[in-house]
Design an enzyme around this catalytic site. Structure first.
Site, PDB file in Angstrom:
ATOM      1  N   SER A  56       0.839  -1.194   0.000  1.00  0.00           N
ATOM      2  CA  SER A  56       0.000   0.000   0.000  1.00  0.00           C
ATOM      3  C   SER A  56       0.873   1.242   0.000  1.00  0.00           C
ATOM      4  O   SER A  56       2.101   1.164   0.125  1.00  0.00           O
ATOM      5  CB  SER A  56      -0.932   0.022   1.233  1.00  0.00           C
ATOM      6  OG  SER A  56      -0.176   0.152   2.427  1.00  0.00           O
ATOM      7  N   ILE A  58       3.152   4.470  -0.336  1.00  0.00           N
ATOM      8  CA  ILE A  58       4.331   4.807  -1.129  1.00  0.00           C
ATOM      9  C   ILE A  58       4.990   3.553  -1.699  1.00  0.00           C
ATOM     10  O   ILE A  58       5.430   3.537  -2.849  1.00  0.00           O
ATOM     11  CB  ILE A  58       5.332   5.610  -0.273  1.00  0.00           C
ATOM     12  CG1 ILE A  58       4.720   6.952   0.138  1.00  0.00           C
ATOM     13  CG2 ILE A  58       6.630   5.854  -1.038  1.00  0.00           C
ATOM     14  CD1 ILE A  58       5.538   7.707   1.158  1.00  0.00           C
ATOM     15  N   SER A 182      12.286  10.137   6.094  1.00  0.00           N
ATOM     16  CA  SER A 182      11.192  11.062   6.408  1.00  0.00           C
ATOM     17  C   SER A 182      11.766  12.414   6.781  1.00  0.00           C
ATOM     18  O   SER A 182      12.788  12.500   7.485  1.00  0.00           O
ATOM     19  CB  SER A 182      10.363  10.523   7.575  1.00  0.00           C
ATOM     20  OG  SER A 182       9.484  11.521   8.083  1.00  0.00           O
ATOM     21  N   TYR A 208       9.766   7.015  15.510  1.00  0.00           N
ATOM     22  CA  TYR A 208       9.804   6.988  14.047  1.00  0.00           C
ATOM     23  C   TYR A 208      10.849   7.969  13.521  1.00  0.00           C
ATOM     24  O   TYR A 208      11.704   7.619  12.700  1.00  0.00           O
ATOM     25  CB  TYR A 208       8.414   7.342  13.517  1.00  0.00           C
ATOM     26  CG  TYR A 208       8.259   7.282  12.022  1.00  0.00           C
ATOM     27  CD1 TYR A 208       7.876   6.109  11.390  1.00  0.00           C
ATOM     28  CD2 TYR A 208       8.469   8.417  11.227  1.00  0.00           C
ATOM     29  CE1 TYR A 208       7.711   6.054  10.009  1.00  0.00           C
ATOM     30  CE2 TYR A 208       8.313   8.369   9.858  1.00  0.00           C
ATOM     31  CZ  TYR A 208       7.937   7.192   9.250  1.00  0.00           C
ATOM     32  OH  TYR A 208       7.777   7.141   7.883  1.00  0.00           O
ATOM     33  N   LYS A 212      14.435   7.320  11.532  1.00  0.00           N
ATOM     34  CA  LYS A 212      14.614   7.890  10.207  1.00  0.00           C
ATOM     35  C   LYS A 212      15.883   8.746  10.164  1.00  0.00           C
ATOM     36  O   LYS A 212      16.585   8.778   9.145  1.00  0.00           O
ATOM     37  CB  LYS A 212      13.384   8.703   9.790  1.00  0.00           C
ATOM     38  CG  LYS A 212      12.133   7.856   9.562  1.00  0.00           C
ATOM     39  CD  LYS A 212      12.339   6.863   8.433  1.00  0.00           C
ATOM     40  CE  LYS A 212      11.141   5.970   8.200  1.00  0.00           C
ATOM     41  NZ  LYS A 212      11.315   5.059   7.052  1.00  0.00           N
ATOM     42  N   THR A 243      -1.259   8.675   2.956  1.00  0.00           N
ATOM     43  CA  THR A 243      -1.163   7.221   2.959  1.00  0.00           C
ATOM     44  C   THR A 243      -2.026   6.650   4.073  1.00  0.00           C
ATOM     45  O   THR A 243      -2.383   7.348   5.021  1.00  0.00           O
ATOM     46  CB  THR A 243       0.288   6.755   3.181  1.00  0.00           C
ATOM     47  OG1 THR A 243       0.705   7.149   4.503  1.00  0.00           O
ATOM     48  CG2 THR A 243       1.222   7.377   2.147  1.00  0.00           C
TER      49      THR A 243
END
Length: 330
Positions: A56, A58, A182, A208, A212, A243
């Site tokens: 799903s 990107i 990100s 997260y 990244k 997304t």
């Protein structure tokens, strides 16, 4: 020359002002000057590509575009049912696409090893490897090996997967590995003293962004290790993209910015360009909208080299990767 100067100035302004630069506004303005640099329509014929987290968002958009450029494309997914739906949808969008499905939970060492063994048995080479799989957990969670989940998914798993697939990357001769990072990493320093996020209250968005940041910081080190194998490593950020993950993990953010969020296809653009452009992009760098970007915009995110190398060594060990030499020796 004058037009190029104006374009460069506009690009820099968009990047530094963040909201327009990371939104679809920035993409649409920049894309006007890209078309002459688009990969040729059949630019990946005879090549093999693999995309993690490809069912799903990107990842699916990257896989679809790589297949459209002629690549035999492997969807590496944790959920085979969702992966099969994605495979059917990509085949419907790209006539006669060569799409195969493989199970790979990039947070789990045994799953990575099984996936890599399957691919080594079935493929002669691997030309493109896109690390897109990501998680943003609400609470601190560990994988079966006892490592924090975002670290395992974004750092340890990709390191292990690259290590196990190095023979296929080497056989390709000019393989390219791309990390989908990100822009959120700009808010976080390198977690050198607490890579497993054991200290302080846990926030999924912070975990997260920290990992990244690590992806971007590790890109030149990993590129240096793979250079002898004929492979290059790049990292990029896709901007703010609409997304399923954004809707689930950051509903307020997604709702507030939905009118200007990029489509998954727009978010996938730079990853596809890095993988497919005929002129090899400068390796070991961090990209956004087909341009190399600064890795730091505020002083507190900078780090000394010894911190980076200590964290690099920790992650290699935690990922079960043994290398013949360390970047510090070169």
């Amino acid at each position: 020359m004058r037009d190029d100067t104006v374009i460069h100035a506009l690009d820099t302004l968009l990047d530094r002002t963040v909201v327009p630069g990371y939104s679809r506004i920035g993409f649409q303005l920049r894309a006007r000057s890209w078309r002459r640099n688009d990969p040729p329509a059949d630019g990946l014929l005879g090549r093999t590509a693999m995309v993690t987290g490809a069912n799903s968002g990107i990842g699916k958009a990257v896989a679809t575009r790589l297949a459209a450029l002629g690549a035999s494309t492997v969807l590496a997914v944790r959920d085979l049912d969702r992966g099969e739906r994605a495979r059917r949808e990509i085949r419907a969008a790209v006539t006669a696409a060569d799409i195969r499905l493989v199970h790979c939970d990039v947070a789990e060492p045994d799953s990575i090893d099984a996936c890599a063994q399957t691919l080594r048995d079935e493929l002669p080479t691997l030309d493109i490897l896109v690390h897109n799989a990501g998680v943003l957990p609400a609470e601190r969670t560990e994988n079966s090996a006892g490592h924090e989940l975002t670290l395992a998914t974004h750092i340890l798993g990709p390191l292990r997967l690259i290590d196990r697939l190095t023979p296929l990357l080497t056989a390709a001769g000019d393989a390219r590995t791309v990390f989908v990072a990100s822009g959120g990493m700009y808010t976080q320093p390198l977690p050198a003293d607490d890579p497993e996020y054991q200290e302080g209250p846990y926030r999924g968005a912070t975990a997260y962004a920290r990992t990244k940041r690590m992806q971007v910081a590790f890109t030149p080190l990993l590129d240096q290790l793979l250079a002898d194998h004929g492979a290059s490593v790049h990292s990029m950020h896709p901007g703010w993209v609409d997304t399923p993950g954004i809707a689930t993990a950051l509903p307020r953010f997604g709702s507030a910015l939905r009118p200007v969020l990029r489509t998954p296809d727009q978010g996938a653009d730079t990853a596809v360009w890095l993988a497919a452009t005929r002129q090899l992009p400068m390796a070991g760098h961090f990209w956004h909208d087909r341009q190399i970007r600064d890795e730091h915009y505020v002083r507190y995110t900078r780090y000394p080299e010894e911190q980076l190398l200590a964290l690099w060594d920790y992650c290699l060990t935690a990922a079960g990767v043994t290398v013949a030499h360390s970047p510090r020796e070169n």
